[in-house]
Scaffold this active site. Structure first.
Site, PDB file in Angstrom:
ATOM      1  N   ASP A 136       0.845  -1.195   0.000  1.00 24.78           N
ATOM      2  CA  ASP A 136       0.000   0.000   0.000  1.00 24.78           C
ATOM      3  C   ASP A 136       0.880   1.245   0.000  1.00 24.78           C
ATOM      4  OD1 ASP A 136      -2.390   1.377   0.007  1.00 24.78           O
ATOM      5  OD2 ASP A 136      -2.505   1.451   2.186  1.00 24.78           O
ATOM      6  N   HIS A 143      -4.088  14.100   1.036  1.00 24.00           N
ATOM      7  CA  HIS A 143      -4.314  13.185   2.167  1.00 24.00           C
ATOM      8  C   HIS A 143      -3.254  13.410   3.242  1.00 24.00           C
ATOM      9  CE1 HIS A 143      -5.177   9.613   4.497  1.00 24.00           C
ATOM     10  NE2 HIS A 143      -4.018   9.060   4.196  1.00 24.00           N
ATOM     11  N   GLU A 208     -10.628   3.821   3.510  1.00 25.79           N
ATOM     12  CA  GLU A 208      -9.741   4.646   2.687  1.00 25.79           C
ATOM     13  C   GLU A 208     -10.080   4.408   1.225  1.00 25.79           C
ATOM     14  OE1 GLU A 208      -5.638   3.951   3.865  1.00 25.79           O
ATOM     15  OE2 GLU A 208      -5.827   5.464   5.435  1.00 25.79           O
ATOM     16  N   GLU A 210      -9.254   4.135  -2.330  1.00 27.48           N
ATOM     17  CA  GLU A 210      -8.026   3.904  -3.110  1.00 27.48           C
ATOM     18  C   GLU A 210      -8.360   3.162  -4.396  1.00 27.48           C
ATOM     19  OE1 GLU A 210      -4.699   2.214  -1.061  1.00 27.48           O
ATOM     20  OE2 GLU A 210      -5.287   3.002   0.903  1.00 27.48           O
ATOM     21  N   ASP A 242      -9.042   0.337   1.922  1.00 26.38           N
ATOM     22  CA  ASP A 242      -8.066  -0.046   2.947  1.00 26.38           C
ATOM     23  C   ASP A 242      -8.632   0.341   4.311  1.00 26.38           C
ATOM     24  OD1 ASP A 242      -5.758  -0.667   4.342  1.00 26.38           O
ATOM     25  OD2 ASP A 242      -4.809   1.241   3.895  1.00 26.38           O
ATOM     26  N   ARG A 246      -8.134   3.678  13.313  1.00 26.33           N
ATOM     27  CA  ARG A 246      -7.269   4.846  13.544  1.00 26.33           C
ATOM     28  C   ARG A 246      -6.696   4.900  14.955  1.00 26.33           C
ATOM     29  NH1 ARG A 246      -5.989   5.896   8.487  1.00 26.33           N
ATOM     30  NH2 ARG A 246      -7.758   6.546   7.200  1.00 26.33           N
ATOM     31  N   GLN A 249      -3.917   2.442  14.949  1.00 24.40           N
ATOM     32  CA  GLN A 249      -2.853   2.979  14.092  1.00 24.40           C
ATOM     33  C   GLN A 249      -2.034   4.047  14.829  1.00 24.40           C
ATOM     34  OE1 GLN A 249      -4.375   4.579  10.410  1.00 24.40           O
ATOM     35  NE2 GLN A 249      -2.353   5.071   9.586  1.00 24.40           N
ATOM     36  N   LYS A 262      -4.445  -2.183  10.039  1.00 26.73           N
ATOM     37  CA  LYS A 262      -4.842  -2.328   8.646  1.00 26.73           C
ATOM     38  C   LYS A 262      -4.837  -3.775   8.146  1.00 26.73           C
ATOM     39  CE  LYS A 262      -3.369   2.315   7.315  1.00 26.73           C
ATOM     40  NZ  LYS A 262      -4.375   2.794   6.356  1.00 26.73           N
ATOM     41  N   THR A 266      -9.069  -5.789   3.808  1.00 25.61           N
ATOM     42  CA  THR A 266      -8.929  -4.871   2.678  1.00 25.61           C
ATOM     43  C   THR A 266      -9.917  -5.376   1.637  1.00 25.61           C
ATOM     44  OG1 THR A 266      -6.567  -4.648   3.133  1.00 25.61           O
ATOM     45  CG2 THR A 266      -7.329  -3.897   0.972  1.00 25.61           C
ATOM     46  N   GLU A 379     -10.086  12.434   7.769  1.00 25.71           N
ATOM     47  CA  GLU A 379      -9.980  13.775   7.206  1.00 25.71           C
ATOM     48  C   GLU A 379     -11.314  14.507   7.271  1.00 25.71           C
ATOM     49  OE1 GLU A 379      -7.967  14.000   3.294  1.00 25.71           O
ATOM     50  OE2 GLU A 379      -7.580  11.871   3.577  1.00 25.71           O
TER      51      GLU A 379
HETATM   52 CA    CA Z   1      -4.019   3.029   2.703  1.00 27.06          CA
END
Ligand code: CA
Length: 440
Positions: A136, A143, A208, A210, A242, A246, A249, A262, A266, A379
């Site tokens: 990834d 971002h 996420e 992506e 993904d 948080r 993380q 993570k 996925t 975000e």
């Molecule tokens: Ca990612």
């Protein structure tokens, strides 16, 4: 670069493929793996066309492919597409041309091929490839800036961001096909001000937005892929979510990067849109005048085709209380990505790492410069401090149990039919451990 398969005038004898705005017109022809839903049939390769799937095994039996292209069709009909991916762009392109001609209005094989169609509504999909390795990236400048501000208001940009496509090695065992549900993960985190960490279901589950890129032919160990040849090593693109915890993380990521935050799930979409189908939508990379030129081994030749792709991206949310209604959370475009797919592939291999057919690359969360273009809830909700209001009266700082997140993407450009990616959906199930069950 464009050929007869891109012609906007092409129409298919499959009427649903001619409906304006559909994801899978005859100019798209994405590959995937499918079988009839809830059947004991073997999974096999097919091509999405309109609201149907061309069953390539059945088409082979019907004698639709002859000559050298039959070998590529056999690989495309297999239970995984690793063999097709390994063949490279010359074989992919010959197969695309053959399929395009079979599906056009007036094709002589129409009657034989009618029995080779399976409605997408009656099918279930499997992963397009046996994914050996998953990587990834972190390639969206916006971002980085938005996520960085969550933690430090005056967060300076990372000093390496504009010099190399930042990445980390992900986990391939927990990559799911769209439609899969997964349990809210458990993990360790530490709230600001707390002296000790806490173990329990994540309280800050995020998505996420992506794209995923499937690697075609790989490279030998110690033989890096040249950035100007790297597109030939990318079979095609899908959507990729993904999912990220948080709170986990934030606590675990120093110094080696995300781990349990993570590796629990996925999700990717089933249909792989080939780079050839995306050729009409190439675009220059977003660059500011002050941005440094990449070092020579990451530099695109100035006379090469534009290395970026103009792909609209959206995230939609359905909640347990929204009665099936979907609400759009964000919309952005892959054109804002700072690094090209080719640069990601070249960088990945420049130290000697070998990529293999069917390896998967995540592009990293794709956010744009404007409000509403943020590619994740971290975000959008400013780290959870400003929950976003949903049109049905609910609000979200992070995902709740029962939430279904769906990604969508498409390319649109004047003079070309829209090329869509289908959908990538996943549902958050409650954790099987209640808050506190395993504490202390
Ligand atoms: Ca990612």
């Amino acid at each position: 670069m464009l050929n007869e398969t891109h012609s906007p005038d092409l129409r298919s004898w499959i009427e649903s493929a001619n409906v304006p705005g559909i994801d899978f017109p005859i100019q798209n022809l994405p590959h995937g793996i499918f079988r009839r839903r809830s059947s004991a049939e073997a999974f096999r390769g097919g091509v999405a066309i309109g609201d149907q799937i061309l069953d390539l095994s059945a088409a082979l039996r019907a004698g639709a492919f002859t000559g050298t292209v039959a070998a590529a069709a056999e690989m495309a009909a297999a239970p995984t597409l690793n063999g097709l991916m390994a063949m490279g762009p010359t074989a992919w392109s010959a197969l695309r041309l053959a399929i395009s001609r079979l599906l056009r209005e007036g094709a002589p094989q129409v009657e034989a091929l009618r029995d080779c169609l399976v409605p997408q509504a009656d099918a279930e999909n499997a992963l397009a490839a046996r994914i050996g390795d998953y990587t990834d990236f972190f390639t969206s400048y916006h971002h980085m800036v938005n996520a960085g501000r969550v933690f430090q208001p005056d967060n300076p940009p990372l000093p390496n961001f504009k010099w190399l496509p930042i990445g980390y090695h992900g986990r391939s065992s927990s990559i799911d096909i769209s439609g899969t549900r997964f349990r809210r993960p458990l993990g360790q985190s530490r709230a600001p001000g707390d002296a000790t960490p806490h173990f329990g279901p994540t309280r800050r589950l995020d998505y996420e937005m992506e794209l995923g890129a499937f690697i075609g032919p790989g490279n030998a160990r110690g033989e890096p892929i040249d950035v100007n040849a790297a597109d030939r090593h990318v079979f095609g693109l899908c959507l990729l979510n993904d999912w990220s915890a948080r709170d986990v993380q934030g606590w675990e990521s120093q110094p080696l990067g995300p781990f349990l935050a993570k590796n629990f799930a996925t999700t990717i979409s089933p249909w792989v849109v080939t780079l050839e189908a995306l050729e009409p939508f190439r675009i220059a990379l977003a660059r500011e005048a002050a941005d440094p030129q990449p070092l020579p081994n990451l530099r695109h030749r100035s006379d090469a085709p534009p290395p970026g792709f103009d792909i609209e991206l959206e995230v939609w949310l359905r909640t347990a209380r929204s009665e099936g209604g979907e609400m759009r959370l964000s919309r952005s475009n892959f054109r804002h990505c700072h690094w090209s797919l080719a640069q990601m592939v070249a960088h990945h291999t420049e130290g000697g790492c070998n990529l293999r057919p069917g390896d998967l690359i995540g592009t990293g969360t794709q956010s744009g410069p404007s409000e509403g273009e943020q590619g994740c809830l971290l975000e959008l909700s400013r780290g959870g401090k400003q929950p976003i209001a949903l049109p049905n009266g609910e609000s979200r700082a992070f995902l709740e149990d029962g939430d279904v997140v769906t990604l969508r993407a498409w390319c649109a450009r004047e003079g070309h039919p829209r090329i869509g990616f289908g959908t990538c959906s996943g549902e958050v199930l409650p954790c099987n451990v209640r808050e506190g069950d395993r504490l202390e």
